[in-house]
Every structure is written in structure tokens, then in C-alpha cells.
Motif scaffolding. Sequence first.
Motif, PDB file in Angstrom:
ATOM      1  N   ARG B  59       0.856  -1.185   0.000  1.00  0.00           N
ATOM      2  CA  ARG B  59       0.000   0.000   0.000  1.00  0.00           C
ATOM      3  C   ARG B  59       0.889   1.231   0.000  1.00  0.00           C
ATOM      4  N   GLY B  60       0.906   1.911  -1.147  1.00  0.00           N
ATOM      5  CA  GLY B  60       1.773   3.079  -1.265  1.00  0.00           C
ATOM      6  C   GLY B  60       0.988   4.355  -1.421  1.00  0.00           C
ATOM      7  N   LEU B  61       1.558   5.244  -2.213  1.00  0.00           N
ATOM      8  CA  LEU B  61       0.980   6.562  -2.454  1.00  0.00           C
ATOM      9  C   LEU B  61      -0.418   6.439  -3.095  1.00  0.00           C
ATOM     10  N   HIS B  62      -1.313   7.366  -2.711  1.00  0.00           N
ATOM     11  CA  HIS B  62      -2.678   7.299  -3.238  1.00  0.00           C
ATOM     12  C   HIS B  62      -2.751   7.843  -4.650  1.00  0.00           C
ATOM     13  N   VAL B  63      -3.740   7.337  -5.416  1.00  0.00           N
ATOM     14  CA  VAL B  63      -4.096   7.971  -6.689  1.00  0.00           C
ATOM     15  C   VAL B  63      -5.599   8.203  -6.684  1.00  0.00           C
ATOM     16  N   ILE B 121      -1.001   6.930   7.345  1.00  0.00           N
ATOM     17  CA  ILE B 121      -0.321   5.726   7.806  1.00  0.00           C
ATOM     18  C   ILE B 121      -0.427   4.605   6.775  1.00  0.00           C
ATOM     19  N   PHE B 122      -0.968   4.906   5.615  1.00  0.00           N
ATOM     20  CA  PHE B 122      -1.056   3.953   4.499  1.00  0.00           C
ATOM     21  C   PHE B 122      -1.737   2.648   4.916  1.00  0.00           C
ATOM     22  N   CYS B 123      -2.874   2.822   5.627  1.00  0.00           N
ATOM     23  CA  CYS B 123      -3.606   1.640   6.071  1.00  0.00           C
ATOM     24  C   CYS B 123      -4.525   1.137   4.979  1.00  0.00           C
ATOM     25  N   GLY B 124      -4.935   2.035   4.072  1.00  0.00           N
ATOM     26  CA  GLY B 124      -5.790   1.600   2.977  1.00  0.00           C
ATOM     27  C   GLY B 124      -7.276   1.616   3.316  1.00  0.00           C
ATOM     28  N   LEU B 125      -7.656   2.208   4.452  1.00  0.00           N
ATOM     29  CA  LEU B 125      -9.082   2.233   4.815  1.00  0.00           C
ATOM     30  C   LEU B 125      -9.873   3.165   3.894  1.00  0.00           C
ATOM     31  N   ILE B 135     -10.533   6.211  -5.070  1.00  0.00           N
ATOM     32  CA  ILE B 135      -9.190   6.328  -4.486  1.00  0.00           C
ATOM     33  C   ILE B 135      -8.562   4.943  -4.349  1.00  0.00           C
ATOM     34  N   TYR B 136      -7.319   4.879  -4.741  1.00  0.00           N
ATOM     35  CA  TYR B 136      -6.575   3.618  -4.672  1.00  0.00           C
ATOM     36  C   TYR B 136      -5.182   3.900  -4.129  1.00  0.00           C
ATOM     37  N   LEU B 137      -4.601   2.900  -3.502  1.00  0.00           N
ATOM     38  CA  LEU B 137      -3.206   3.043  -3.088  1.00  0.00           C
ATOM     39  C   LEU B 137      -2.323   2.387  -4.144  1.00  0.00           C
ATOM     40  N   SER B 138      -1.318   3.130  -4.596  1.00  0.00           N
ATOM     41  CA  SER B 138      -0.467   2.625  -5.688  1.00  0.00           C
ATOM     42  C   SER B 138       0.738   1.888  -5.106  1.00  0.00           C
ATOM     43  N   GLU B 139       1.709   1.604  -5.953  1.00  0.00           N
ATOM     44  CA  GLU B 139       2.869   0.830  -5.514  1.00  0.00           C
ATOM     45  C   GLU B 139       4.141   1.666  -5.430  1.00  0.00           C
ATOM     46  N   THR B 140       3.990   2.958  -5.217  1.00  0.00           N
ATOM     47  CA  THR B 140       5.166   3.787  -4.954  1.00  0.00           C
ATOM     48  C   THR B 140       4.989   4.422  -3.587  1.00  0.00           C
TER      49      THR B 140
END
Lengths: 348, 176
Positions: B59-63, B121-125, B135-140
Motif C-alpha cells: 500500500r503506497g501513495l494514493h491515486v 499511515i497507508f492503512c488503505g481504509l 481512491i486507490y493506493l499505488s505501488e510507490t
Amino acid sequence: MTLLSIDTALVIEKLILIAVIIFASLGIALYTTFAERKVAAILQDRPGPNRAGPFGLLQPFADGLKLIAKEEIIPSGANKWLFILGPGLAMTAALMTCAVIPWGDKVELFGRTIALQVADINIGFLYIFGVVSLGVYGVMIGGWASNNKFSLLAALRGASQAISYELAMGLSMIALLMMTGTLQLGEIVKQQTGPGHHWNVIYQPLGFLIFLVCAFAECNRTPFDLPEAENELNFGYHQEYSSMKLGFYLFSEYINMFISSAVMATLFFGGYDLPFFNPANHTPNFAATIGIITLMAKVVMFIFFFMWVRWTVPRFRYDQLMNLGWKSMIPLALVNMLVTAVVILMRH
Amino acid sequence: MQALTNRVIAVNRKPITFVESLYLWNILKGMMTTFSHIFKKKPTIYYPEVKRPFSPVFRGLHVLNRDEEGRERCTACGLCAVACPAEAITMEAAERVEGEEMLYREEKYAAKYEINMLRCIFCGLCEEACPKDAIYLSETFAPANFNRRGFIYGKPDLLIPNPLSQAADLALAKGN
């Protein structure tokens, strides 16, 4: 008036030799700092510095540049002149030792026979001892002038350590002196070269061991690096130093290491002597080149040994250091001296 | 005394033997150990040249996502901000006006959408809370910055390139 006639060519020759040796020592010390980091890294399964230049070979220059670019700070409570004198003295004492080391045999250049030794004085040993003792003043003055309790404690430790181990070193040297019958380093090397002669380490293994341990202590190298014990004295005697003055202190440690390696190679490992190589069968220049390379190879091996020990053995506690110095090293050196004396007497 | 675990090792209080008191033998053993490390393989990953692959669930930076016609999916409902345990997300909603149909998917959109990457905190909630797949969490991960202001990512930083007008940029961002 012939007494006062000075051979100008000799003066020039010696000056060039001095310049070459000093720059070579500085260059070698420069790359010893790099080698230290590389050896540490390799022994710890790391790649070490590899960013500056190919294989990180320009790293020492980057380090030097960084040190020079740092702000020069003299603490307000410090004794200014002594504060400046300290690193200078440490550096000078470190460099002065290389004057008496025979770097090779003679070379012939421009029709002159040039000895590859700045001064083959007949008190070579004593000179080295004198200069090495002067090196303690660099530590002492630096620690005292900083007006910092940690520096002062470190300097005190350094001085007492140096004094304790110089004794044992001197005693181990006396045994060697009884064997060689001379203090002249050039002569000692000649005694070890040639067929039928062996390196002194074969006759004096215990003496060499004592000398080696004391050399570690004199160079303030681990396991005897109490004067710069980072985790108990912050940084040791050079805590208040910055910029190139700190660089001088750090650098003089590496020069000391280089010089003591050269001294050990000269005294115990035949100096520029390569086994099974007879210089008489070759031209003098070729033989001298081989000799220099041989000595340098021995020095490099010793320097590696210094580093290898540093990254293996933890630091001694202060009382352990003193116990080892006074209760083990000095009695051992005395026994070694006695045994040598008895053997020499029996053979006469 | 009864041992609390089965891993208790009694302290060895034997006085050191003669060989140990010589130091030399033990130092030699230690030096052999360090010497053997010269020939060991180094586990170092030479970072900028070699990068370790992330795990598939990283779970990285959001897009902020767009739909297939290039319209922003976010409707500024605020569920992500409510779900966020670190309170890193703020937004301001606005109403779509006539002629903006190709920009925003629904009548309401996020005029301002900011994520503070120092709080996150990049929890992805947020990803789980979003009903619109916006909204999605990317891989960077967020690159370093010299000031805190730079860690507050706005819409220009988060929105993915338009799949219609910026197809090449999108392909680049996806890493192919």
C-alpha cells in the motif's frame, strides 16, 4: 676549509627523497582510510564506499574535501595556541619517523648512487622511540587545550597507555638489539638479507609479538583505542576539533599505522628483502625496485592485519589494559630479554 | 528457583582458564571468524540501480481514479475522510455546472482534495471506504521533501492521467 664543503647534489638528492617519502606516506595514509572502510565493510558483509569514482576510489578525496570545507571552530575556553599546536605536533611526529626507515637498497641515477633512506643514523631505533614518544604530546596537548573534560580524560588515558606500552616495546627491542649488535636500521636489514641469513622474527618470535601488541597500543588502534573510545568519551581527545585540524589527528593515526608497519617489516621481516631473490644477480635499479615493492607488500599486509584486528577484537577495559601492559607485557619482555642474553652467552 | 521458561541458560561463573587468560588463542579464533566473512555473499541490494520488488499487497501513495472516459470518479462524499484513522484527508465539494460533464462523472465533485502524507499511515481504509472506486493506493511511496508543505498532496498530484487525452502518460505511470 674542506670540512665545510657541502655536496649540493647530496642536499638536493636528500630533499627530493624527503619530499617523495612524505608525499608517499600522505598518499598511502589517504588510501589507508579508504582501505579501512572497505576492509570493515567486507568483514561485515557490506560493500563499503562505492559511490565516488570507480569502486569508490575517489572516496578519500571526497572525505578530505568535506573536512576542509567544514567550519573551523576554536572553542572560546580553549588555549588557542596549544589547540592549534596539538594536531600539528601529532602530524609532525607521525611523519618524522619515516626518515630512518630504509625503503630500499641503492639506486643509480644520473651517475650517482642514491641510498633509499633519508638518514641512516647509528641510533635509528632510539630515534624512532624518541619521535614516537613525541607523538603522545599531540594527544596530550590537544586534549588539554580543548578545555573539555572528556578530551582531558582521553588524553590522560592516551598518555598513560603510551607510557606503559613503550616500556614493554623498549624491552622487546633490547632483546633484538643484543642479537643485531647495532641500532642502525639499514644495518639491521642487511643482516637479515642474503643467503644463510634469516629474518629476525624467526629468532625473536616473542619479541615480535610484544612489539606488535605495543605497536597497536602506540597507534591507539583497537583493542587499545581508549583515547578515542567513542561510546564512553564521546570522541576522545579530538572531540572539540573540527575541519582540517580534526583531519590531521585522524590522518596522523593512519600515518602512524603505516610507519609502524614499516618499522615492524624492517626490524622483524627483513625490510626490503625478498626471499630467494639475490639482488647481486640483477642490476641495482631493478633490485631496488623489487626491494621497494617487497617492503610495500609487507607494509600492506601489516596494515591489513591492523584493520583485521580492529574489526574483530572489542576494546579492552582500562584496568585490563593496564594489567596486560604491566603484569604481562613487561614481565614477558624481561623474560624474552633474559633468554636472549643466555642464548647469546652460550653461543660465544 | 523455578525457571520461568525453558530457555534459561545458567550463567557460567567458572574462572577463566589459562588458555583464555592468554587472550591470544581466543583472539585468533575470533579473527578466523571475521576472515571467513570475506568470502561470504553480501546481502546488500545496490539501491538506486537495483530495486527490491514490492509485495503485491503493498500500500503506497494514493491515486485519484478516473473512469474510462477520463472523468473524475470522486464525488466528494467524504467517506474516505471519515474512515481515515490518521485524519489525513480533507476535501471541499463543489457542484458540477453545465458543460463540465466530460470532467466529472456525477453532479458533485471534489474541488479540493488533499492528503497529508506525513499524517497518512497507508492503512488503505480510504480505499475500502470509497463507494465510487475513486481512491486507490499505488505501488510507490512519497518521495522526500524539504518542507512540510510539500507533503500535502493536492488533486494535481493525486489524479491519474486522463486515459483518453494523456494515454501515454498513463501507460508510463502504470510502469509499462
